[in-house]
Design an enzyme around this catalytic site. Structure first.
Site, mmCIF file in Angstrom:
data_model
loop_
_atom_site.group_PDB
_atom_site.id
_atom_site.type_symbol
_atom_site.label_atom_id
_atom_site.label_comp_id
_atom_site.label_asym_id
_atom_site.label_seq_id
_atom_site.Cartn_x
_atom_site.Cartn_y
_atom_site.Cartn_z
ATOM 1 N N CYS A 170 0.818 -1.216 0.000
ATOM 2 C CA CYS A 170 0.000 0.000 0.000
ATOM 3 C C CYS A 170 0.848 1.261 0.000
ATOM 4 O O CYS A 170 1.902 1.308 0.638
ATOM 5 C CB CYS A 170 -0.893 0.037 1.225
ATOM 6 S SG CYS A 170 -2.018 -1.334 1.315
ATOM 7 N N ARG A 193 5.876 -0.077 -5.893
ATOM 8 C CA ARG A 193 5.856 -0.866 -4.659
ATOM 9 C C ARG A 193 4.827 -1.990 -4.722
ATOM 10 O O ARG A 193 4.821 -2.863 -3.866
ATOM 11 C CB ARG A 193 5.546 0.054 -3.473
ATOM 12 C CG ARG A 193 6.620 1.103 -3.269
ATOM 13 C CD ARG A 193 6.143 2.173 -2.334
ATOM 14 N NE ARG A 193 6.069 1.716 -0.972
ATOM 15 C CZ ARG A 193 7.010 1.943 -0.058
ATOM 16 N NH1 ARG A 193 8.076 2.619 -0.390
ATOM 17 N NH2 ARG A 193 6.875 1.503 1.158
ATOM 18 N N TRP A 250 -2.889 -2.746 -1.636
ATOM 19 C CA TRP A 250 -2.457 -4.132 -1.837
ATOM 20 C C TRP A 250 -3.281 -4.933 -0.844
ATOM 21 O O TRP A 250 -3.076 -4.824 0.366
ATOM 22 C CB TRP A 250 -0.955 -4.219 -1.552
ATOM 23 C CG TRP A 250 -0.314 -5.493 -1.947
ATOM 24 C CD1 TRP A 250 0.168 -5.821 -3.185
ATOM 25 C CD2 TRP A 250 -0.026 -6.613 -1.099
ATOM 26 N NE1 TRP A 250 0.720 -7.068 -3.155
ATOM 27 C CE2 TRP A 250 0.614 -7.583 -1.892
ATOM 28 C CE3 TRP A 250 -0.255 -6.900 0.240
ATOM 29 C CZ2 TRP A 250 1.033 -8.809 -1.383
ATOM 30 C CZ3 TRP A 250 0.161 -8.115 0.748
ATOM 31 C CH2 TRP A 250 0.797 -9.061 -0.073
ATOM 32 N N ASN A 301 -2.291 2.521 5.865
ATOM 33 C CA ASN A 301 -1.360 1.421 5.602
ATOM 34 C C ASN A 301 -1.202 0.641 6.894
ATOM 35 O O ASN A 301 -1.088 1.247 7.961
ATOM 36 C CB ASN A 301 0.032 1.927 5.195
ATOM 37 C CG ASN A 301 0.084 2.366 3.749
ATOM 38 O OD1 ASN A 301 -0.919 2.305 3.035
ATOM 39 N ND2 ASN A 301 1.243 2.829 3.322
ATOM 40 N N GLY A 302 -1.130 -0.677 6.786
ATOM 41 C CA GLY A 302 -0.939 -1.499 7.980
ATOM 42 C C GLY A 302 -2.130 -2.407 8.190
ATOM 43 O O GLY A 302 -2.975 -2.569 7.295
ATOM 44 N N GLU A 304 18.551 -18.212 -4.128
ATOM 45 C CA GLU A 304 18.226 -16.925 -4.746
ATOM 46 C C GLU A 304 17.814 -17.127 -6.217
ATOM 47 O O GLU A 304 16.885 -16.478 -6.706
ATOM 48 C CB GLU A 304 19.425 -15.967 -4.638
ATOM 49 C CG GLU A 304 19.353 -14.705 -5.483
ATOM 50 C CD GLU A 304 18.138 -13.818 -5.203
ATOM 51 O OE1 GLU A 304 17.392 -14.076 -4.249
ATOM 52 O OE2 GLU A 304 17.927 -12.872 -5.993
ATOM 53 N N LYS A 359 14.288 -15.968 -7.920
ATOM 54 C CA LYS A 359 14.196 -15.085 -9.086
ATOM 55 C C LYS A 359 13.310 -15.717 -10.147
ATOM 56 O O LYS A 359 12.460 -15.066 -10.737
ATOM 57 C CB LYS A 359 15.599 -14.878 -9.644
ATOM 58 C CG LYS A 359 16.179 -13.563 -9.886
ATOM 59 C CD LYS A 359 16.070 -12.393 -9.008
ATOM 60 C CE LYS A 359 15.100 -12.289 -7.904
ATOM 61 N NZ LYS A 359 15.527 -11.677 -6.682
ATOM 62 N N GLU A 378 9.429 -15.994 -8.925
ATOM 63 C CA GLU A 378 8.631 -14.763 -8.803
ATOM 64 C C GLU A 378 8.382 -14.086 -10.146
ATOM 65 O O GLU A 378 7.381 -13.409 -10.312
ATOM 66 C CB GLU A 378 9.191 -13.796 -7.758
ATOM 67 C CG GLU A 378 10.491 -13.145 -8.086
ATOM 68 C CD GLU A 378 11.015 -12.240 -6.959
ATOM 69 O OE1 GLU A 378 10.232 -11.650 -6.213
ATOM 70 O OE2 GLU A 378 12.245 -12.125 -6.841
ATOM 71 N N HIS A 403 18.227 -37.187 -0.255
ATOM 72 C CA HIS A 403 17.403 -37.259 0.961
ATOM 73 C C HIS A 403 15.945 -36.934 0.664
ATOM 74 O O HIS A 403 15.162 -36.714 1.584
ATOM 75 C CB HIS A 403 17.965 -36.319 2.032
ATOM 76 C CG HIS A 403 19.380 -36.637 2.385
ATOM 77 N ND1 HIS A 403 19.721 -37.773 3.079
ATOM 78 C CD2 HIS A 403 20.542 -36.017 2.084
ATOM 79 C CE1 HIS A 403 21.037 -37.813 3.217
ATOM 80 N NE2 HIS A 403 21.563 -36.761 2.601
ATOM 81 N N LYS A 414 6.823 -4.516 -3.792
ATOM 82 C CA LYS A 414 8.247 -4.216 -3.683
ATOM 83 C C LYS A 414 8.664 -4.086 -2.224
ATOM 84 O O LYS A 414 9.740 -4.517 -1.840
ATOM 85 C CB LYS A 414 8.549 -2.917 -4.450
ATOM 86 C CG LYS A 414 10.019 -2.518 -4.450
ATOM 87 C CD LYS A 414 10.854 -3.485 -5.261
ATOM 88 C CE LYS A 414 12.330 -3.196 -5.231
ATOM 89 N NZ LYS A 414 13.116 -4.406 -5.573
HETATM 90 O O1 M6R Z 1 13.437 -4.469 0.868
HETATM 91 P P1 M6R Z 1 13.991 -5.762 1.351
HETATM 92 O O2 M6R Z 1 15.339 -6.073 0.817
HETATM 93 O O3 M6R Z 1 13.948 -5.893 2.847
HETATM 94 O O4 M6R Z 1 12.980 -6.855 0.792
HETATM 95 C C1 M6R Z 1 13.073 -8.194 1.194
HETATM 96 C C2 M6R Z 1 12.257 -9.073 0.279
HETATM 97 O O5 M6R Z 1 10.902 -8.708 0.354
HETATM 98 C C3 M6R Z 1 12.724 -8.998 -1.171
HETATM 99 O O6 M6R Z 1 14.058 -9.348 -1.294
HETATM 100 C C4 M6R Z 1 11.868 -9.938 -2.046
HETATM 101 O O7 M6R Z 1 12.111 -11.270 -1.705
HETATM 102 C C5 M6R Z 1 12.160 -9.681 -3.531
HETATM 103 N N1 M6R Z 1 10.926 -9.687 -4.275
HETATM 104 C C6 M6R Z 1 13.042 -10.699 -4.137
HETATM 105 O O8 M6R Z 1 13.279 -10.481 -5.482
#
Ligand code: M6R
Length: 583
Positions: A2, A28, A70, A96-97, A457, A461, A464, A480, A578
């Site tokens: 949001c 965001r 959001w 927000n929240g 990681e 990537k 998402e 395992h 974001k």
């Molecule tokens: O702003 P931050 O680095 O704290 O965000 C953490 C995660 O929300 C962020 O890395 C998220 O996993 C990304 N979408 C990954 O690409």
């Protein structure tokens, strides 16, 4: 997640300013939006599901509140979008929240007409009761805010004044000759002014032709402390790129060079780690994987043990913290609530806090005793790429500083930057690979040692951006359980750096190949690329302990091309935001 943007001042262009402000925070992530402005005796509220339009028919008004939502409480529909109004439509609210006790509060509002299913609307009706009881707007808002449980930022207007307060969620006020702006993201204010007031938890601001600042608890007046920030407006443009994600991937060699310009913070933090009685890294998502890499890297390069916890899990293990502990929070946005909360708790215990963040003035930045800025520049794509690059580079530098070999750390970072340029030049190869595997349902990524966090990681990537189910494994874990998942044609990426993991990881590549996997190798180890186990090999020169840097670019580009070839927008993955500012 949001976003809040409001304006009050001399300009009659308030709705237009608010619309442009919402455009600046739309990166965001959101699913609906709305703008409210005074019209005659009440408010006109425009709300829509989906993204902001290219243009908008701007009415004339000197006050407006806007919001990008959001969804959390209540589905994605116009009714649930903000702003929300009271029964008389004389008060509007953006929020927000999460109001954790909203159901309990709603039960006491039987006579009110609710138009949405949100927790947010409860707040405006509570304020309505207080306001009708002849309290001023700020008194009414303060009384209600004290009854809310959870971390919230609330902005309310009666058409004459804007009152805002917060705990947890960020809120910033900008001031210029023309009026006041309030937003949840300082970047959105920067096109108008660099003169900012960061509202602290438990405090309230009232904006009209002047500004007043208060303690929420007793409405004691406070002196507002505006600061002149020297940052550039971060509404980065796409330049020649079709998407921010691709642009940000291509910026990474420069991001690495930025990290080695000033090593004073690295030396200072290394000194703090050396002195601390227990160092803890915390972060979420991509930043969490950078932290996990720190555990491996510090042990390998500096023989130093550090602990890591995902931000949202940290509160369950924080009992070990003392005033001699060091907590290093890593976050691109500096606002991730799952990191902000445990940092706050640790701070109350006297723990020294280091923040490594890309966002000056963010909550984590302000909470820290020692602050390091990532210098990655604004990252707008939801999938984090260049911020991860900067985080990992700093972890590598810290590891080498701890080993008293900082110059060696700098040199492998430089080498990685050059190698990344070569990876980028070969992006067409990765695009062709994406075409081959884009219809896969599942994908697995294997690595050992330093390449284990890299595998995690890489999977993040890919999932998402492309929505392909991708899982990263420590490749020793295959037998395992995960090996049962491998079928004919399943793409499996295997990281093969020229290090101690090479022999074992090659054996794991053979195991998945024997079960029919389509094996994709990434790395460099004498003659490995010619090994028939690989159906596809992407060669990357060895960069020692920083080989993870060019390797991750392979996964970033693969995620990007998979999304594009599947017709998805890599900059705005579904359901994701974001900046994650709610639990
Ligand atoms: O702003 P931050 O680095 O704290 O965000 C953490 C995660 O929300 C962020 O890395 C998220 O996993 C990304 N979408 C990954 O690409």
């Amino acid at each position: 997640m949001c976003g809040i943007f409001g304006y009050i001042g001399k300009s009659k262009d308030a709705p237009k300013k608010v619309f442009n402000g919402l455009i600046d925070i739309e990166y965001r992530g959101y699913d609906s939006w709305g703008i409210a402005y005074p019209e005659k005796d009440s408010f006109k509220i425009v709300k829509k599901v989906g993204f902001l339009p290219k243009s908008f028919d701007f009415p004339s008004a000197n006050l407006a509140l806007g919001h990008t939502r959001w969804a959390t409480h209540g589905g994605v529909n116009e009714a649930n979008a903000h702003p929300h109004s009271d029964c008389s439509e004389k008060l509007v609210l953006i929020h927000n929240g999460i109001v954790e006790n909203y159901l309990e509060l709603k039960r006491k509002l039987k006579k009110h007409k609710f138009k949405s299913e949100t927790d947010s609307e409860v707040i405006v009706h509570l304020i309505e009761d207080e306001y009708k009881g002849k309290l001023s707007l700020k008194e009414a808002v303060a009384n209600v805010f004290k009854r809310l449980e959870g971390l919230n930022a609330v902005v309310v207007s009666d058409g004459l004044e804007i009152v805002a307060c917060k705990t947890g969620s960020p809120l910033v006020v900008g001031k210029n000759s023309d009026g006041f702006i309030i937003a949840s993201d300082p970047n959105a204010i920067l096109p108008q002014t660099n003169n900012l007031l960061f509202i602290e938890d438990g405090q309230m601001v009232s904006l009209s032709s002047s500004l007043e600042y208060y303690e929420i608890a007793d409405l004691k007046k406070l002196e507002p402390k505006f600061i002149e920030v020297a940052w550039e407006h971060s509404s980065a443009t796409l330049a020649q790129y079709p998407h921010f994600m691709l642009k940000e991937i291509f910026e990474q060699p420069q991001v690495l060079y930025n990290q080695i310009q000033d090593l004073e913070s690295i030396k200072k933090i290394a000194g703090q780690i050396n002195k601390a009685y227990g160092t803890y890294f915390i972060g979420c998502g991509t930043a969490g994987f950078a932290c996990l890499l720190g555990v491996y890297l510090f042990s390998k390069v500096a023989r130093k043990h550090v602990n890591f916890s995902i931000g949202s899990e940290f509160n369950y293990t924080e009992d070990f913290l003392t005033d001699k502990s060091l907590l290093i929070a890593i976050s691109q946005s500096g606002e991730t609530i799952d990191v902000v909360e445990p940092v706050n708790a640790a701070k109350r215990k006297g723990v020294q806090i280091v923040t490594i963040s890309n966002t000056l003035g963010s909550s984590l930045y302000r909470l820290a005793d020692t602050k390091m800025l990532l210098q990655a520049g604004p990252e707008k794509a939801v999938a984090s790429t260049k911020a991860f690059m900067a985080m990992v580079a700093n972890i590598i530098l810290l590891g080498f500083a701890l080993a008293d070999k900082l110059a060696q750390g700098v040199s492998i970072i430089e080498k990685s930057a050059k190698e990344i340029e070569k990876v980028l030049a070969k992006s067409e190869e990765i695009s062709k690979l994406a075409l081959i595997i884009k219809d896969s349902e599942h994908m697995y990524i294997l690595g050992r040692g330093l390449s284990y966090p890299l595998a995690l990681e890489s999977a993040l990537k890919i999932k998402e951006t492309s929505y392909i189910h991708a899982e990263g494994f420590a490749s020793g874990e295959l037998k395992h359980g995960a090996l049962a998942l491998i079928e004919k044609g399943t793409p499996v990426i295997v990281y093969v750096p020229d290090d101690e993991t090479k022999g074992a990881v090659m054996a794991n590549a053979m195991e998945v190949k024997a079960r029919g996997a389509f094996v994709i190798g990434v790395g460099f180890a004498d003659g490995v690329e010619e090994n028939p186990v690989f159906d596809f090999f992407f060669k990357v020169a060895d960069c020692g302990a920083s080989s993870i840097l060019p390797h991750v670019v392979f996964a970033q580009l693969l995620g990007y091309y998979l999304a594009v070839q599947k017709g998805l927008n890599p900059d705005k993955p579904r359901n994701l935001a974001k900046s994650v500012v709610v639990r």
